[in-house]
Design a protein around this motif. Sequence first.
Motif, mmCIF file in Angstrom:
data_model
loop_
_atom_site.group_PDB
_atom_site.id
_atom_site.type_symbol
_atom_site.label_atom_id
_atom_site.label_comp_id
_atom_site.label_asym_id
_atom_site.label_seq_id
_atom_site.Cartn_x
_atom_site.Cartn_y
_atom_site.Cartn_z
ATOM 1 N N MET A 38 0.827 -1.202 0.000
ATOM 2 C CA MET A 38 0.000 0.000 0.000
ATOM 3 C C MET A 38 0.864 1.256 0.000
ATOM 4 S SD MET A 38 -3.056 -0.943 -0.321
ATOM 5 C CE MET A 38 -4.034 -2.430 -0.153
ATOM 6 N N ARG A 39 1.940 1.230 0.759
ATOM 7 C CA ARG A 39 2.860 2.388 0.785
ATOM 8 C C ARG A 39 3.458 2.623 -0.597
ATOM 9 N NH1 ARG A 39 4.714 0.241 5.751
ATOM 10 N NH2 ARG A 39 6.566 -0.603 4.710
ATOM 11 N N GLU A 40 3.780 1.544 -1.288
ATOM 12 C CA GLU A 40 4.408 1.674 -2.607
ATOM 13 C C GLU A 40 3.404 2.116 -3.669
ATOM 14 O OE1 GLU A 40 6.854 -1.023 -5.901
ATOM 15 O OE2 GLU A 40 6.370 -1.851 -3.924
ATOM 16 N N LEU A 41 2.184 1.601 -3.593
ATOM 17 C CA LEU A 41 1.175 1.893 -4.615
ATOM 18 C C LEU A 41 0.644 3.316 -4.528
ATOM 19 C CD1 LEU A 41 -0.919 -1.409 -4.543
ATOM 20 C CD2 LEU A 41 0.391 -0.541 -6.499
ATOM 21 N N HIS A 42 0.539 3.850 -3.315
ATOM 22 C CA HIS A 42 -0.078 5.160 -3.113
ATOM 23 C C HIS A 42 0.989 6.188 -2.734
ATOM 24 C CE1 HIS A 42 -3.233 2.137 -2.348
ATOM 25 N NE2 HIS A 42 -4.062 3.020 -2.875
ATOM 26 N N PRO A 43 1.186 7.215 -3.546
ATOM 27 C CA PRO A 43 2.183 8.222 -3.216
ATOM 28 C C PRO A 43 2.015 8.835 -1.826
ATOM 29 C CG PRO A 43 1.537 8.484 -5.487
ATOM 30 C CD PRO A 43 0.639 7.431 -4.905
ATOM 31 N N LEU A 44 0.790 8.872 -1.313
ATOM 32 C CA LEU A 44 0.598 9.383 0.044
ATOM 33 C C LEU A 44 1.026 8.375 1.105
ATOM 34 C CD1 LEU A 44 -2.747 11.411 -0.064
ATOM 35 C CD2 LEU A 44 -0.401 12.255 -0.051
ATOM 36 N N GLY A 45 1.415 7.187 0.672
ATOM 37 C CA GLY A 45 2.034 6.234 1.577
ATOM 38 C C GLY A 45 1.104 5.352 2.377
ATOM 39 N N ARG A 46 -0.157 5.266 2.010
ATOM 40 C CA ARG A 46 -1.102 4.447 2.771
ATOM 41 C C ARG A 46 -2.360 4.201 1.951
ATOM 42 N NH1 ARG A 46 -5.372 7.613 4.375
ATOM 43 N NH2 ARG A 46 -5.047 9.880 4.389
ATOM 44 N N ALA A 47 -3.158 3.247 2.400
ATOM 45 C CA ALA A 47 -4.488 3.055 1.838
ATOM 46 C C ALA A 47 -5.430 4.113 2.397
ATOM 47 C CB ALA A 47 -5.005 1.659 2.195
ATOM 48 N N GLY A 48 -6.550 4.317 1.713
ATOM 49 C CA GLY A 48 -7.507 5.316 2.156
ATOM 50 C C GLY A 48 -8.404 4.798 3.260
ATOM 51 N N GLU A 49 -9.111 5.715 3.903
ATOM 52 C CA GLU A 49 -10.090 5.365 4.927
ATOM 53 C C GLU A 49 -11.492 5.557 4.346
ATOM 54 O OE1 GLU A 49 -9.568 4.132 7.881
ATOM 55 O OE2 GLU A 49 -7.377 4.323 7.955
ATOM 56 N N ALA A 50 -12.424 4.725 4.783
ATOM 57 C CA ALA A 50 -13.791 4.826 4.288
ATOM 58 C C ALA A 50 -14.379 6.208 4.539
ATOM 59 C CB ALA A 50 -14.663 3.756 4.938
ATOM 60 N N GLY A 51 -14.018 6.825 5.644
ATOM 61 C CA GLY A 51 -14.514 8.164 5.954
ATOM 62 C C GLY A 51 -14.066 9.208 4.955
ATOM 63 N N GLU A 52 -12.895 9.006 4.356
ATOM 64 C CA GLU A 52 -12.407 9.951 3.350
ATOM 65 C C GLU A 52 -13.237 9.842 2.069
ATOM 66 O OE1 GLU A 52 -7.705 10.405 4.428
ATOM 67 O OE2 GLU A 52 -8.361 8.444 3.702
ATOM 68 N N VAL A 53 -13.662 8.633 1.736
ATOM 69 C CA VAL A 53 -14.568 8.452 0.602
ATOM 70 C C VAL A 53 -15.906 9.120 0.909
ATOM 71 C CG1 VAL A 53 -15.765 6.781 -0.846
ATOM 72 C CG2 VAL A 53 -13.454 6.280 -0.018
ATOM 73 N N ALA A 54 -16.394 8.917 2.133
ATOM 74 C CA ALA A 54 -17.679 9.497 2.529
ATOM 75 C C ALA A 54 -17.651 11.020 2.442
ATOM 76 C CB ALA A 54 -18.034 9.057 3.950
ATOM 77 N N ASP A 55 -16.541 11.629 2.812
ATOM 78 C CA ASP A 55 -16.425 13.088 2.716
ATOM 79 C C ASP A 55 -16.568 13.555 1.267
ATOM 80 O OD1 ASP A 55 -16.065 13.425 5.428
ATOM 81 O OD2 ASP A 55 -13.878 13.517 5.317
ATOM 82 N N ALA A 56 -15.941 12.818 0.344
ATOM 83 C CA ALA A 56 -16.022 13.192 -1.070
ATOM 84 C C ALA A 56 -17.444 13.022 -1.602
ATOM 85 C CB ALA A 56 -15.043 12.349 -1.888
ATOM 86 N N VAL A 57 -18.119 11.957 -1.181
ATOM 87 C CA VAL A 57 -19.513 11.744 -1.590
ATOM 88 C C VAL A 57 -20.385 12.888 -1.093
ATOM 89 C CG1 VAL A 57 -21.559 10.296 -1.269
ATOM 90 C CG2 VAL A 57 -19.349 9.239 -1.765
ATOM 91 N N ALA A 58 -20.241 13.229 0.186
ATOM 92 C CA ALA A 58 -21.049 14.305 0.770
ATOM 93 C C ALA A 58 -20.829 15.616 0.027
ATOM 94 C CB ALA A 58 -20.714 14.467 2.246
ATOM 95 N N PHE A 59 -19.602 15.880 -0.367
ATOM 96 C CA PHE A 59 -19.307 17.100 -1.130
ATOM 97 C C PHE A 59 -20.019 17.093 -2.470
ATOM 98 C CE2 PHE A 59 -16.560 18.912 -4.503
ATOM 99 C CZ PHE A 59 -16.748 20.256 -4.203
ATOM 100 N N LEU A 60 -19.934 15.995 -3.212
ATOM 101 C CA LEU A 60 -20.543 15.940 -4.539
ATOM 102 C C LEU A 60 -22.065 15.999 -4.479
ATOM 103 C CD1 LEU A 60 -18.283 13.345 -6.388
ATOM 104 C CD2 LEU A 60 -18.360 15.822 -6.738
#
Length: 265
Positions: free
Chosen positions: A211-233
């Motif tokens: 996950m660190r190698e695949l994602h430049p931010l160094g980690r997998a995402g959290e479900a809450g971060e997806v939820a924030d993007a959904v709420a915005f859209l």
Amino acid sequence: MQHEQRHREVAVVTGGGQGIGRAIVERLLAEDRAVVVVELRDEALEWLDEAISESRAWVVVGDAGDDAVAERAVAAAESLGALTGWVNNAAVFRDAWLHEAGGTVVAEMIRRNLQPCLAGAAAAVAAFRVQGVAGSIVNISSHQAQRAVRGALPYATAKAAIEGLTRALAVDYGPWGVRVNALALGSVVTERLRALEDAGTEAYARVEAAMRELHPLGRAGEAGEVADAVAFLLSERASFISGAVLPVDGGRSGQGHDPEAAPPS
């Protein structure tokens, strides 16, 4: 109370009972939206009991790809308030090799991932028109729509179709004020990954390193971060965003692997 309920905005979330779907539902409830959850089975949904007792949530049990189930979700939403949002999150994680399974079987696997978006969008748009509201639809896609992962052909193909569907819906129904967008997710922490972490296994160490190698931010995402993007859209803050596919992937889709890649100094 009834006056307040009539004016409350309602969103339908398919596959909203667990994982990313649950995080989306919890985020929308926190924003004082009412939510209709569409789930294949009526299991492990006790966490919704309080919201249901307060007429802020309801559960529709059935296949999200069934037009009749989608129509039931619309009816449930209209009993809670004004339907203004729809999140097509339900997905089927089952893959096959084309040369082994054959075209007919693989086509059905693709259909099972695409059909919930078609049924959901059809029901949502029809309801928005009847109510005279400018609603918003969010489709959950994946980085695999653009960069396939070996062995996941049915899933990658379905997600690519969902992104094309997102653009076509935005073009067809934009004149009625309907916005349609998609989120292309990177890897998101799941119950399975958390179980590996809790066990402290060597398997988790390997997954975490990947996950660190695949994602430049160094980690997998959290479900809450997806939820924030959904709420915005779904919100008025995104009132001029339609037909977009927004990566929520920690930079994964922008990264090119190369043997000469150098670490930062």
